[in-house]
Design a protein around this motif. Structure first.
Motif, PDB file in Angstrom:
ATOM      1  N   LYS A  66       0.833  -1.202   0.000  1.00 19.62           N
ATOM      2  CA  LYS A  66       0.000   0.000   0.000  1.00 19.62           C
ATOM      3  C   LYS A  66       0.871   1.257   0.000  1.00 19.62           C
ATOM      4  O   LYS A  66       1.974   1.276   0.556  1.00 19.62           O
ATOM      5  CB  LYS A  66      -0.944   0.014   1.198  1.00 19.62           C
ATOM      6  CG  LYS A  66      -0.270   0.081   2.557  1.00 19.62           C
ATOM      7  CD  LYS A  66      -1.322   0.058   3.659  1.00 19.62           C
ATOM      8  CE  LYS A  66      -0.682   0.133   5.053  1.00 19.62           C
ATOM      9  NZ  LYS A  66      -1.700   0.126   6.113  1.00 19.62           N
ATOM     10  N   LEU A  67       0.371   2.294  -0.659  1.00 24.07           N
ATOM     11  CA  LEU A  67       1.058   3.584  -0.702  1.00 24.07           C
ATOM     12  C   LEU A  67       0.510   4.458   0.422  1.00 24.07           C
ATOM     13  O   LEU A  67      -0.715   4.574   0.595  1.00 24.07           O
ATOM     14  CB  LEU A  67       0.854   4.265  -2.049  1.00 24.07           C
ATOM     15  CG  LEU A  67       1.602   5.588  -2.260  1.00 24.07           C
ATOM     16  CD1 LEU A  67       2.125   5.648  -3.693  1.00 24.07           C
ATOM     17  CD2 LEU A  67       0.694   6.776  -2.009  1.00 24.07           C
ATOM     18  N   VAL A  68       1.424   5.068   1.180  1.00 22.42           N
ATOM     19  CA  VAL A  68       1.067   5.831   2.378  1.00 22.42           C
ATOM     20  C   VAL A  68       1.583   7.266   2.220  1.00 22.42           C
ATOM     21  O   VAL A  68       2.721   7.491   1.799  1.00 22.42           O
ATOM     22  CB  VAL A  68       1.674   5.184   3.643  1.00 22.42           C
ATOM     23  CG1 VAL A  68       1.293   5.985   4.879  1.00 22.42           C
ATOM     24  CG2 VAL A  68       1.215   3.734   3.778  1.00 22.42           C
ATOM     25  N   LYS A  69       0.722   8.203   2.589  1.00 20.90           N
ATOM     26  CA  LYS A  69       1.106   9.630   2.614  1.00 20.90           C
ATOM     27  C   LYS A  69       0.977  10.122   4.052  1.00 20.90           C
ATOM     28  O   LYS A  69      -0.127  10.179   4.601  1.00 20.90           O
ATOM     29  CB  LYS A  69       0.189  10.444   1.694  1.00 20.90           C
ATOM     30  CG  LYS A  69       0.331  11.958   1.869  1.00 20.90           C
ATOM     31  CD  LYS A  69      -0.784  12.703   1.150  1.00 20.90           C
ATOM     32  CE  LYS A  69      -0.785  14.174   1.513  1.00 20.90           C
ATOM     33  NZ  LYS A  69      -1.909  14.915   0.900  1.00 20.90           N
ATOM     34  N   ASN A  70       2.103  10.466   4.648  1.00 22.04           N
ATOM     35  CA  ASN A  70       2.123  10.983   6.029  1.00 22.04           C
ATOM     36  C   ASN A  70       1.360  10.073   6.991  1.00 22.04           C
ATOM     37  O   ASN A  70       0.668  10.541   7.896  1.00 22.04           O
ATOM     38  CB  ASN A  70       1.540  12.396   6.101  1.00 22.04           C
ATOM     39  CG  ASN A  70       2.342  13.408   5.312  1.00 22.04           C
ATOM     40  OD1 ASN A  70       3.538  13.240   5.102  1.00 22.04           O
ATOM     41  ND2 ASN A  70       1.674  14.463   4.854  1.00 22.04           N
ATOM     42  N   GLY A  71       1.467   8.772   6.800  1.00 24.60           N
ATOM     43  CA  GLY A  71       0.773   7.827   7.674  1.00 24.60           C
ATOM     44  C   GLY A  71      -0.634   7.497   7.221  1.00 24.60           C
ATOM     45  O   GLY A  71      -1.299   6.650   7.830  1.00 24.60           O
ATOM     46  N   GLU A  72      -1.119   8.131   6.153  1.00 22.04           N
ATOM     47  CA  GLU A  72      -2.476   7.877   5.656  1.00 22.04           C
ATOM     48  C   GLU A  72      -2.416   6.900   4.487  1.00 22.04           C
ATOM     49  O   GLU A  72      -1.678   7.096   3.529  1.00 22.04           O
ATOM     50  CB  GLU A  72      -3.097   9.204   5.200  1.00 22.04           C
ATOM     51  CG  GLU A  72      -4.486   9.043   4.595  1.00 22.04           C
ATOM     52  CD  GLU A  72      -4.999  10.331   3.984  1.00 22.04           C
ATOM     53  OE1 GLU A  72      -6.124  10.304   3.424  1.00 22.04           O
ATOM     54  OE2 GLU A  72      -4.293  11.341   4.056  1.00 22.04           O
ATOM     55  N   HIS A  73      -3.211   5.817   4.592  1.00 25.63           N
ATOM     56  CA  HIS A  73      -3.287   4.816   3.525  1.00 25.63           C
ATOM     57  C   HIS A  73      -4.024   5.418   2.331  1.00 25.63           C
ATOM     58  O   HIS A  73      -5.167   5.842   2.432  1.00 25.63           O
ATOM     59  CB  HIS A  73      -4.027   3.583   4.037  1.00 25.63           C
ATOM     60  CG  HIS A  73      -4.201   2.523   3.008  1.00 25.63           C
ATOM     61  ND1 HIS A  73      -5.069   1.446   3.182  1.00 25.63           N
ATOM     62  CD2 HIS A  73      -3.642   2.332   1.778  1.00 25.63           C
ATOM     63  CE1 HIS A  73      -5.036   0.671   2.110  1.00 25.63           C
ATOM     64  NE2 HIS A  73      -4.174   1.197   1.242  1.00 25.63           N
TER      65      HIS A  73
END
Length: 268
Positions: A204-211
């Motif tokens: 999964k790709l995560v941005k600042n801890g957000e999935h």
């Protein structure tokens, strides 16, 4: 005879009386001082008066001539002074005009400097944008050799060690993190491969801890691949990375099957 005697006596008496009177006059003259005697001053004669008048007329004419000369000199000096005043006013006017011109030039120079500074700032901003706008990276999982990572009973951050390109140095192979250098639109793509067995692959790709997005596959034998991509609006300092799901696997080899890539589309 008696008459002659009387006559002689009378003459004697007269002589005595005259002598006494003469003596008294002499004594009176001796007792009176010149200062006590009011002697009248001699009156000038007509010829002396004419001489004095002529001299006074000459002096009066000389004084009039001198007055006229002084008046003429005064007029000349006043005329020169007026000319000097005109010149001073002209010089003051020129100085004021020069000051106005200098002020205008100073204002124009200041405006030119301001425009120059703005232009330099714009050029510098364009240079920065161009330098920052050159952001792109691509990496595969294994630095060398081949192997499978997982399964692990926890999610782990994937570190793509084999870096093919890293323009702008925004991606770190030591942490697996991509850190946005500027605010802008970024596009990411990721591919993962599983090599047989009973375990599936899931990343999964995560941005600042957000999935954000996921790429997963399940293959009972042989090879199975999964891929996904996304465009994100990132602020400067935002972090994007990939994580391997719990109890999932990912495979890579010298053929570089499992990869992570991204680039800046445009700053905002």
């Amino acid at each position: 005879m008696e008459r002659l005697s009387v006559l002689c006596l009378s003459l004697m008496l007269c002589s005595l009386s005259g002598a006494e009177l003469q003596d008294n006059e002499i004594i009176g003259q001796r007792e009176v001082s010149p200062e006590s005697v009011n002697v009248p001053e001699p009156q000038p004669c007509p010829s002396d008066l004419h001489t004095v008048l002529r001299e006074m007329s000459v002096k009066l004419a000389e004084n009039r001539l001198m007055i006229q000369q002084l008046q003429t000199l005064n007029q000349e000096q006043n005329a020169k002074l007026a000319k000097y005043e005109v010149r001073i006013e002209e010089q003051q006017t020129r100085m004021e005009q020069m000051q106005t011109h200098d002020q205008a030039q100073a204002s124009e120079l200041k405006s030119l400097k301001t425009r120059t500074n703005v232009t330099e700032n714009q050029v510098e901003s364009l240079r920065r944008d161009r330098a920052v706008g050159q952001v792109a990276f691509s990496a595969s999982l294994m630095a060398s050799g081949s192997g499978t990572l997982g399964p692990i009973n926890a999610e782990i951050t994937l570190e793509f060690k084999h870096v093919v390109s890293n323009i702008g140095k925004a991606y770190s192979p030591d942490t697996g993190f991509f850190t946005a250098p500027v605010r802008g639109a970024y596009h990411f793509e990721f591919y993962n491969l599983a090599h047989g067995g009973s375990h599936s692959s899931g990343v999964k790709l995560v941005k600042n801890g957000e999935h954000i997005f996921t790429a997963a596959e399940h293959q009972t034998n042989g090879y199975g691949t999964a891929a996904n991509g996304v465009t994100l609006l990132l602020e400067a300092g935002d972090v994007v990375f990939l994580r391997l799901w719990q109890n999932r696997v990912i495979y890579d080899s010298g053929n570089h099957y499992s990869t992570f890539s991204g680039h800046l589309l445009f700053p905002m």
